[in-house]
Design an enzyme around this catalytic site. Sequence first.
Site, PDB file in Angstrom:
ATOM      1  NE  ARG A 128       0.016 132.973  26.295  1.00  0.00           N
ATOM      2  CZ  ARG A 128       1.289 132.657  26.034  1.00  0.00           C
ATOM      3  NH1 ARG A 128       1.969 131.937  26.911  1.00  0.00           N
ATOM      4  NH2 ARG A 128       1.865 133.032  24.914  1.00  0.00           N
ATOM      5  NE  ARG A 151       1.234 137.204  25.374  1.00  0.00           N
ATOM      6  CZ  ARG A 151       2.341 136.486  25.595  1.00  0.00           C
ATOM      7  NH1 ARG A 151       2.535 135.944  26.785  1.00  0.00           N
ATOM      8  NH2 ARG A 151       3.225 136.313  24.646  1.00  0.00           N
ATOM      9  NE  ARG A 168       4.573 133.484  19.825  1.00  0.00           N
ATOM     10  CZ  ARG A 168       3.797 133.470  20.898  1.00  0.00           C
ATOM     11  NH1 ARG A 168       2.534 133.870  20.817  1.00  0.00           N
ATOM     12  NH2 ARG A 168       4.272 133.042  22.052  1.00  0.00           N
ATOM     13  CE  LYS A 186       9.695 127.805  26.703  1.00  0.00           C
ATOM     14  NZ  LYS A 186       8.526 127.878  25.795  1.00  0.00           N
ATOM     15  NE  ARG A 224      14.271 132.836  22.402  1.00  0.00           N
ATOM     16  CZ  ARG A 224      13.001 132.617  22.688  1.00  0.00           C
ATOM     17  NH1 ARG A 224      12.304 131.760  21.957  1.00  0.00           N
ATOM     18  NH2 ARG A 224      12.417 133.233  23.688  1.00  0.00           N
TER      19      ARG A 224
END
Length: 371
Positions: free
Chosen positions: A310, A316, A327, A195, A271
Amino acid sequence: MGIIKIKDKFFKISVPEEEILKHVDEVAQQINRDMAGKNPLLLAVLNGAFVFAADLMRRITIPCEISFVKLASYQGTTSTGKVTEVLGINEDLTGRTIIIVEDIVESGLTMQRMIESLGTRHPESVHICTLLLKPEKLQVPLDIRYVAMRIPNDFILGYGLDYDQQARGLKDIYTLVDQLPMRNIVIFGAPGSGKGTQSDLLIEKYGLNHISTGDVLRSEIKAGTELGKTAKEYIDKGQLIPDELMVSILASVYDGFGKEHPGVIFDGFPRTIPQAEALKAMLAERGHSIAAMIELDVPEDELMTRLIKRGQESGRSDDNEETIRKRLAVYHNQTAPLIEWYEREGLHRHINGLGSLDRIFGDICQVVDEL
């Protein structure tokens, strides 16, 4: 079709570069036939005609020369009706065949003034060659021998033409947009669907504004706004920000874009279905709406691969396999039902998010262009 903003106005492509050059080539071929053996002097009118004159000169195969004269009759988007010669002609024009090269002929007053001035220099003949002609704007009779394109009475820029000295270097010709199409878009997809990357590309191409809930919250809190202070109280307590407060914050940012803007990409909001309903109501109060919800559909195994990679590259801590699965579970349980809601609204647009970046972006652009 892309929309660009130059100073305070918006423009869209009217004539693409390929079409312009096709017409320039046609005019050059006419000149090659008509002027064989005459060694004409091309007299290009600055500043607007310099691009047209350069491309035309490269396509003329007979012997010829070029010189320049600078005139002024425009201020902003409106002709002043006054023609002032800024830079004169130094060549001896006696017995010469002259071709005035102009970017655009509207009223014809500039050309009339030039022909009168040139007549005192005793040329053999004077001809007009213009890239663009607005027939309905002509105020004086003119014998225009070479016309690349005839166009309606719209204000245009690009390919040498300007708006307050801006945008002459654009390769295409753009037309002023009187009423800006509003394209508010919800970009939708699971974590790792791309996104953010696609939003950046859409912003660059279409000049859209961008509202990311995370960025907006951080900005409001940092700025110490009343809405930001209230949101911080919820965050500090580990509580979710109420939908009503979140929509109020988004409304404040949205209103900051002004009444005339090409649209907004909503990234990370809504959301849930209640948030989608609240967003719809907020926009409706302003006479606006969502034009499309663009879903980037990526298989879960690919999402896992992307997010783990990632995490390895960025460090992260939340991009580990256990956290990613949680998630994605939240996404499927709470957020995915929005797809059906936007389908009922007639706004859902499905994009296959698996493949090359260029192919995915091309599919998204096709959706946006059709809005």
